[in-house]
Scaffold this motif. Structure first.
Motif, PDB file in Angstrom:
ATOM      1  N   PHE A   1       0.838  -1.189   0.000  1.00 16.02           N
ATOM      2  CA  PHE A   1       0.000   0.000   0.000  1.00 16.02           C
ATOM      3  C   PHE A   1       0.879   1.246   0.000  1.00 16.02           C
ATOM      4  O   PHE A   1       1.797   1.374   0.814  1.00 16.02           O
ATOM      5  N   ILE A   2       0.627   2.129  -0.950  1.00 15.91           N
ATOM      6  CA  ILE A   2       1.327   3.405  -1.038  1.00 15.91           C
ATOM      7  C   ILE A   2       0.273   4.508  -1.064  1.00 15.91           C
ATOM      8  O   ILE A   2      -0.506   4.615  -2.019  1.00 15.91           O
ATOM      9  N   LYS A   3       0.251   5.317  -0.005  1.00 23.35           N
ATOM     10  CA  LYS A   3      -0.751   6.385   0.120  1.00 23.35           C
ATOM     11  C   LYS A   3      -2.168   5.847  -0.078  1.00 23.35           C
ATOM     12  O   LYS A   3      -2.951   6.355  -0.883  1.00 23.35           O
ATOM     13  N   ASP A   4      -2.459   4.761   0.636  1.00 20.39           N
ATOM     14  CA  ASP A   4      -3.786   4.124   0.630  1.00 20.39           C
ATOM     15  C   ASP A   4      -4.165   3.515  -0.721  1.00 20.39           C
ATOM     16  O   ASP A   4      -5.312   3.133  -0.934  1.00 20.39           O
ATOM     17  N   LYS A   5      -3.226   3.424  -1.647  1.00 21.81           N
ATOM     18  CA  LYS A   5      -3.499   2.765  -2.925  1.00 21.81           C
ATOM     19  C   LYS A   5      -2.833   1.383  -2.922  1.00 21.81           C
ATOM     20  O   LYS A   5      -1.642   1.261  -2.654  1.00 21.81           O
ATOM     21  N   LYS A   6      -3.614   0.369  -3.247  1.00 16.62           N
ATOM     22  CA  LYS A   6      -3.114  -1.001  -3.243  1.00 16.62           C
ATOM     23  C   LYS A   6      -2.402  -1.311  -4.556  1.00 16.62           C
ATOM     24  O   LYS A   6      -2.944  -1.109  -5.637  1.00 16.62           O
TER      25      LYS A   6
ATOM     26  N   HIS B   1      -5.234  -0.464  -9.317  1.00 11.07           N
ATOM     27  CA  HIS B   1      -6.452   0.187  -9.800  1.00 11.07           C
ATOM     28  C   HIS B   1      -6.182   1.679  -9.970  1.00 11.07           C
ATOM     29  O   HIS B   1      -5.820   2.371  -9.012  1.00 11.07           O
ATOM     30  N   ILE B   2      -6.322   2.161 -11.196  1.00 10.37           N
ATOM     31  CA  ILE B   2      -6.189   3.589 -11.456  1.00 10.37           C
ATOM     32  C   ILE B   2      -7.429   4.318 -10.949  1.00 10.37           C
ATOM     33  O   ILE B   2      -7.349   5.357 -10.296  1.00 10.37           O
ATOM     34  N   PHE B   3      -8.586   3.760 -11.274  1.00  6.16           N
ATOM     35  CA  PHE B   3      -9.861   4.237 -10.749  1.00  6.16           C
ATOM     36  C   PHE B   3     -10.565   3.049 -10.104  1.00  6.16           C
ATOM     37  O   PHE B   3     -10.089   1.912 -10.178  1.00  6.16           O
ATOM     38  N   LYS B   4     -11.704   3.299  -9.498  1.00  7.91           N
ATOM     39  CA  LYS B   4     -12.417   2.228  -8.818  1.00  7.91           C
ATOM     40  C   LYS B   4     -12.835   1.132  -9.787  1.00  7.91           C
ATOM     41  O   LYS B   4     -12.812  -0.054  -9.460  1.00  7.91           O
ATOM     42  N   GLN B   5     -13.212   1.533 -11.006  1.00  7.12           N
ATOM     43  CA  GLN B   5     -13.693   0.554 -11.978  1.00  7.12           C
ATOM     44  C   GLN B   5     -12.596   0.053 -12.926  1.00  7.12           C
ATOM     45  O   GLN B   5     -12.831  -0.868 -13.698  1.00  7.12           O
ATOM     46  N   LEU B   6     -11.418   0.656 -12.900  1.00 11.95           N
ATOM     47  CA  LEU B   6     -10.401   0.341 -13.897  1.00 11.95           C
ATOM     48  C   LEU B   6      -9.081  -0.045 -13.240  1.00 11.95           C
ATOM     49  O   LEU B   6      -8.528   0.715 -12.440  1.00 11.95           O
ATOM     50  N   GLY B   7      -8.593  -1.217 -13.610  1.00 17.16           N
ATOM     51  CA  GLY B   7      -7.287  -1.676 -13.152  1.00 17.16           C
ATOM     52  C   GLY B   7      -6.386  -1.958 -14.343  1.00 17.16           C
ATOM     53  O   GLY B   7      -6.850  -2.414 -15.391  1.00 17.16           O
ATOM     54  N   ILE B   8      -5.112  -1.664 -14.198  1.00 15.61           N
ATOM     55  CA  ILE B   8      -4.141  -1.933 -15.266  1.00 15.61           C
ATOM     56  C   ILE B   8      -2.931  -2.639 -14.673  1.00 15.61           C
ATOM     57  O   ILE B   8      -2.666  -2.566 -13.460  1.00 15.61           O
TER      58      ILE B   8
END
Length: 195
Positions: A22-27, A74-81
């Motif tokens: 986790f980096i700044k609350d982003k997984k 996940h870049i956005f809630k609906q989109l992961g790359i």
């Protein structure tokens, strides 16, 4: 009749890992794998000739391995790359030996590097995934010698993977149950022969 000797070389193996951070609350998910591919068994067979029985021994030794590393988020809630890198290494050497002479020998060298890109989009209960595999040169041989009664040839072989893509569709029936379909397209694997 083909016979298999008791001598063989094997170096199989597979190990993988998945590491969520986790980096700044982003997984962010890191993953990797190592795969070892052993050489086949030594084969011995008899070839019947009009004048004599010719015994030919075909042997191959060496090992080839592949390392995969990837990162996704996940870049956005609906989109992961995600993106990944694969590295091949090692070689197989082979020889054909009769009771009269060496018929052929050579070595296949694996040192290719490829990458892949993936995207996963979710809309309501539907997920759509796309995965792309890049082209790369899989194998480049050392000098290969083949001999017969009429010629003595030397050649070089280049094996190339020309890319692939995969498409997937998933429907979420409920949190613990889903159904899906996918399709994989792959271009031809080509072998270039240079004398």
């Amino acid at each position: 009749d083909k016979k298999f000797s008791e001598k063989f070389t094997r170096n199989p193996g597979y190990i993988s890992f998945i590491l969520p951070i986790f980096i700044k609350d982003k997984k962010i998910v890191l993953s990797g794998a190592f795969q070892g591919i052993g050489s086949p068994e030594i084969e011995i067979w008899e070839q019947i000739d009009s004048d004599q029985d010719l015994i030919i021994e075909h042997s191959r030794k060496g090992a080839v391995s592949k390392i995969d590393l990837s990162i996704s988020s996940h870049i956005f809630k609906q989109l992961g790359i995600g993106m990944g890198l694969s590295k091949w290494s090692g070689n197989w050497s082979w020889s054909d030996q009769s009771d009269l002479e060496t018929i052929g020998y050579g070595r296949f060298n694996y040192s290719g590097t490829s990458f892949n890109l993936t995207s996963l989009y979710q809309w309501s209960k539907v997920k759509i995934g796309i995965l792309y595999y890049s082209p790369f040169q899989l194998m480049k041989s050392s000098k290969i010698r083949t001999t017969n009664w009429y010629s003595n040839d030397f050649q070089f072989l280049n094996q190339k993977f020309n890319g692939a893509a995969r498409f997937g569709l998933i429907y979420l029936i409920k949190p613990a149950l889903s159904i899906g379909i996918d399709y994989r397209w792959q271009d031809k694997i080509t072998i270039e022969n240079k004398y």
